[in-house]
Design a protein around this motif. Structure first.
Motif, short mmCIF file in Angstrom:
data_model
loop_
_atom_site.label_atom_id
_atom_site.label_comp_id
_atom_site.label_asym_id
_atom_site.label_seq_id
_atom_site.Cartn_x
_atom_site.Cartn_y
_atom_site.Cartn_z
N ASP A 1 9.45 3.36 13.22
CA ASP A 1 8.71 3.31 11.69
C ASP A 1 7.87 1.78 12.55
O ASP A 1 7.96 1.18 13.44
CB ASP A 1 9.43 2.97 10.50
CG ASP A 1 8.39 2.35 9.33
OD1 ASP A 1 6.98 2.72 9.44
OD2 ASP A 1 8.98 3.02 7.84
N THR B 1 8.55 12.18 9.86
CA THR B 1 7.76 13.25 10.08
C THR B 1 8.98 14.12 11.59
O THR B 1 9.31 13.54 12.13
CB THR B 1 6.46 12.68 11.03
OG1 THR B 1 5.59 12.24 10.23
CG2 THR B 1 5.92 14.37 11.41
N LYS C 1 1.20 14.43 4.12
CA LYS C 1 1.98 15.85 3.79
C LYS C 1 2.41 16.23 4.95
O LYS C 1 1.65 16.94 5.57
CB LYS C 1 2.08 16.60 2.19
CG LYS C 1 3.65 17.54 2.15
CD LYS C 1 3.27 17.84 1.11
CE LYS C 1 4.36 19.11 1.03
NZ LYS C 1 3.91 20.07 -0.35
N HIS D 1 7.70 5.92 9.80
CA HIS D 1 7.28 5.75 8.40
C HIS D 1 7.73 7.18 7.59
O HIS D 1 8.34 6.58 6.51
CB HIS D 1 6.84 5.43 7.85
CG HIS D 1 6.17 4.48 6.42
ND1 HIS D 1 7.30 3.84 6.72
CD2 HIS D 1 5.73 4.50 5.92
CE1 HIS D 1 7.14 2.52 5.49
NE2 HIS D 1 6.51 3.41 4.78
N GLU D 2 7.39 8.53 7.67
CA GLU D 2 7.32 8.70 6.88
C GLU D 2 8.08 10.15 6.80
O GLU D 2 8.47 11.15 6.97
CB GLU D 2 6.27 10.18 6.47
CG GLU D 2 4.98 9.09 6.09
CD GLU D 2 3.85 9.59 6.21
OE1 GLU D 2 3.28 10.28 6.64
OE2 GLU D 2 3.15 8.96 5.27
N ASN E 1 -1.70 10.45 0.74
CA ASN E 1 -0.04 11.60 1.24
C ASN E 1 -0.55 11.69 2.70
O ASN E 1 -2.12 12.11 2.89
CB ASN E 1 0.28 12.17 0.30
CG ASN E 1 0.03 12.99 0.01
OD1 ASN E 1 -0.77 13.37 0.77
ND2 ASN E 1 0.74 13.74 -0.69
N GLN F 1 12.87 15.96 8.99
CA GLN F 1 13.36 15.70 6.83
C GLN F 1 14.74 16.34 6.67
O GLN F 1 15.90 16.07 5.63
CB GLN F 1 12.43 16.91 6.66
CG GLN F 1 11.16 16.06 6.51
CD GLN F 1 10.81 15.31 5.39
OE1 GLN F 1 11.49 15.11 3.92
NE2 GLN F 1 10.18 13.79 6.16
#
Length: 146
Positions: A74, A105, A18, A102-103, A16, A108
């Motif tokens: 992404d 960032t 994170k 993709h995450e 991950n 959120q």
């Protein structure tokens, strides 16, 4: 190259990335934990690469509500894939988050808001029990892919 690593080792471990975000009045901090998240084998990769997206989408019951959230930046799964889902899934809501990777960032808050709004809308529907029942095939399909 990840394909060479899979062929050499039989798998790759995905870690991950994170992102830690401090409160609004403090600076934005990027830190990646690098902890093991999941393993990709050659078999699982080939399964995903050969999935007939159109057939998978059409197998979802028309009463099952589907939310797809995708980042416009992404680099792993192109946004055009999300547009393809939107063409074939009957009861589908697509939300593209501008600038998100993709995450998601730094996106959120928007991601959480879109998901919560969707869940609230489904919960407020009088036919929620019927809708959830119609989604069983989709859930089983997803579980089989994980």
């Amino acid at each position: 190259d990840f394909l060479q690593r899979i062929k050499q080792n039989g798998f790759i471990d995905v870690k991950n990335r994170k992102v830690n975000v401090l409160p609004r009045n403090q600076a934005f901090i990027h830190s990646f934990t690098g902890q093991f998240e999941y393993r990709v084998t050659q078999e699982s990769l080939m399964d995903r690469l050969t999935t007939d997206t159109r057939a998978a989408c059409l197998s979802i019951d028309q009463n099952c509500r589907v939310l797809t959230i995708h980042g416009s930046r992404d680099k792993i799964v192109p946004a055009k894939d999300a547009l393809e889902f939107a063409r074939f899934i009957r009861n589908h809501k697509l939300h593209i988050i501008e600038g998100a990777d993709h995450e998601y960032t730094a996106h959120q808050d928007e991601l959480a808001t879109v998901v919560l709004d969707f869940v609230k809308a489904v919960r407020e529907d009088r036919n929620t029990a019927e809708l959830l029942q119609s989604c069983k095939r989709a859930v089983n399909f997803i579980k089989a892919r994980i």
